[in-house]
Design a protein around this motif. Structure first.
Motif, PDB file in Angstrom:
ATOM      1  N   TYR A 125       0.807  -1.219   0.000  1.00 61.15           N
ATOM      2  CA  TYR A 125       0.000   0.000   0.000  1.00 61.15           C
ATOM      3  C   TYR A 125       0.840   1.270   0.000  1.00 61.15           C
TER       4      TYR A 125
ATOM      5  N   GLY B 230     -11.986   4.803   2.776  1.00 56.47           N
ATOM      6  CA  GLY B 230     -10.848   4.171   3.427  1.00 56.47           C
ATOM      7  C   GLY B 230     -10.990   4.211   4.927  1.00 56.47           C
TER       8      GLY B 230
ATOM      9  N   THR C 118      -9.905   3.242  -0.969  1.00 61.62           N
ATOM     10  CA  THR C 118      -9.979   2.232   0.077  1.00 61.62           C
ATOM     11  C   THR C 118      -8.757   2.322   0.985  1.00 61.62           C
ATOM     12  N   SER C 119      -8.822   1.604   2.091  1.00 64.06           N
ATOM     13  CA  SER C 119      -7.665   1.441   2.965  1.00 64.06           C
ATOM     14  C   SER C 119      -7.241  -0.022   2.939  1.00 64.06           C
TER      15      SER C 119
ATOM     16  N   ASP D  45      -9.911  -2.648   1.449  1.00 68.61           N
ATOM     17  CA  ASP D  45      -9.597  -2.803   0.030  1.00 68.61           C
ATOM     18  C   ASP D  45     -10.138  -4.095  -0.587  1.00 68.61           C
TER      19      ASP D  45
ATOM     20  N   ARG E 229     -13.106  -4.200  -3.350  1.00 70.28           N
ATOM     21  CA  ARG E 229     -12.788  -4.643  -4.714  1.00 70.28           C
ATOM     22  C   ARG E 229     -13.824  -5.675  -5.178  1.00 70.28           C
TER      23      ARG E 229
ATOM     24  N   ILE F 124     -10.783   1.126  -8.074  1.00 70.35           N
ATOM     25  CA  ILE F 124     -10.252   1.279  -6.726  1.00 70.35           C
ATOM     26  C   ILE F 124      -8.964   2.080  -6.748  1.00 70.35           C
TER      27      ILE F 124
ATOM     28  N   PRO G 123      -6.400   2.693  -3.757  1.00 69.60           N
ATOM     29  CA  PRO G 123      -6.077   2.496  -2.337  1.00 69.60           C
ATOM     30  C   PRO G 123      -5.258   3.649  -1.766  1.00 69.60           C
TER      31      PRO G 123
ATOM     32  N   SER H 284      -2.470   5.149  -8.545  1.00 68.96           N
ATOM     33  CA  SER H 284      -3.247   4.111  -9.225  1.00 68.96           C
ATOM     34  C   SER H 284      -3.295   4.310 -10.733  1.00 68.96           C
TER      35      SER H 284
END
Length: 383
Positions: A23, A99, A146-147, A151, A155, A170, A172, A210
């Motif tokens: 991450y 997140g 997301t975290s 995540d 997803r 997504i 993250p 991303s």
């Protein structure tokens, strides 16, 4: 850096190190923040002068807050027309901040908690976007920040929920490690290192890392509507997009009237921006602003691409009854760098846009108003 190198560097287990690397953990940033902590003594748990605003601070002026015209007015319809044209033209995407850690929801994935019976927060947002794309016969891309906690589950949800008119992807956010007040890596009662999500200020970084930001720009994207997933009332209103375009500023933050201990619009050295209450130095009443940041905003893509150095704020909290320190970035601080308009919107009622939910008790209290707002916007509510 390899996970094994991270594990060796901090004396942590390999599984935690693999999560950090996956991450986007940045050792140099972490080490710098750790050194900043050990070089000073915090003033008190939960509050530190390291976070205080520097410079002169004044209440926002009366004309700094621009009201969204009421529904049915000619002004509102003019803004809505401009917003509909931008949305239909593929210029607008939506980013949901999904997140965090959801600690007040028992550590679950808040996006998939039921905002209303049979309707999760994420599903409510998706239903709104499908309503808009159906009316305008267009595509609106949706991204979830997301975290590491949320995540995988989100997803799976995104893969099942995406449609041609609302593709879902997504982005993250990052991850870091909690520290003791003395700067050691904090370990829980089980001896495991304690990881945390470092705030919604990760959103620009997450969209860049991303690749979604560049792809959206290459496809003709112009701006992002960003909102917390737990604020179901913050729907994609073409008039809000139109208001952003009409003000011709790269960033528009939605605010509501009222007193709260969260972020509020202030002028710092004359510059209008969102300032969190914990950043206000002694002698400044955090309730004096008279307006509250909703954490919903419209940002031109250049704002997310700029790479501005958002502040890493020192946050003190309790984990398993022990004081810990973590560092977080906040998305509202973008307003310290980008020329910002403050759009004054309604909190409650048919045009309400601010029904945040931080814990189950608040959700229970807000559900009737959330149901009225969503039903009034054509989102199907179960009996």
């Amino acid at each position: 850096m390899l996970a094994s190198d991270v594990a060796d560097r901090y004396g942590i287990d390999l599984a935690a190190a693999e999560t950090l690397v996956a991450y986007g953990f940045e050792p140099e940033t972490f080490d710098g923040l750790r050194s900043r902590l050990t070089a000073r003594q915090p003033t008190a748990p939960g509050s530190t002068d390291a976070n205080w605003v520097r410079g002169s601070i004044e209440r926002a002026q009366q004309d700094d807050l621009v009201p969204l015209p009421p529904p049915g007015s000619a002004e509102r319809e003019q803004l809505a027309r401009a917003g509909r044209a931008a949305i239909a033209g593929g210029q607008v995407g939506v980013l949901l901040l999904a997140g965090g850690m959801a600690t007040r929801f028992g550590g679950g994935v808040k996006a998939l908690a039921e905002a209303l019976p049979g309707l999760t927060f994420a599903a409510a947002k998706l239903a709104d976007l499908r309503r808009v794309t159906g009316e305008l016969d267009c595509v609106v891309p949706l991204w979830l920040m997301t975290s590491f906690q949320s995540d995988g589950v989100l997803r799976n949800w995104a893969a099942a929920a995406a449609t041609p008119d609302v593709p879902i992807d997504i982005a993250p956010q990052g991850v870091s490690m909690r520290l003791t007040p003395s700067g050691d890596v904090f370990r829980g009662a089980d001896g495991a290192v304690s990881l945390h999500a470092p705030g919604h200020g990760d959103a620009p970084w997450a969209m860049q890392r991303s690749g979604h930001l560049d792809r959206f720009a290459d496809g003709g994207g112009r701006c992002l509507f960003v909102t917390n997933v737990d604020n179901a009332a913050a729907t994609l209103d073409p008039a809000v997009i139109g208001a952003h375009l009409a003000r011709a500023r790269p960033l528009t933050c939605e605010v509501v009237e009222g007193d709260a201990s969260g972020g509020s619009p202030w002028r710092v050295d004359g510059r209008l921006q969102i300032v969190e209450s914990f950043r206000l130095p002694p002698g400044v009443d955090p309730l004096a602003s008279g307006a509250v940041n909703t954490n919903s905003l419209v940002a031109d893509l250049e704002v997310f691409a700029a790479g501005w150095p958002l502040t890493w704020f020192e946050v003190h909290k309790q984990v398993d009854g022990v004081e810990v320190v973590q560092f977080e970035r906040l998305i509202g601080e973008l307003s310290a760098f980008a020329d910002t308009a403050m759009l004054l919107v309604e909190r409650d009622g048919p045009d309400g846009r601010f029904q945040p939910v931080k814990d189950p008790a608040e959700l229970k209290a807000r559900r009737p108003e959330i149901a009225r707002i969503l039903a009034g916007r054509g989102i199907e509510i179960a009996d």
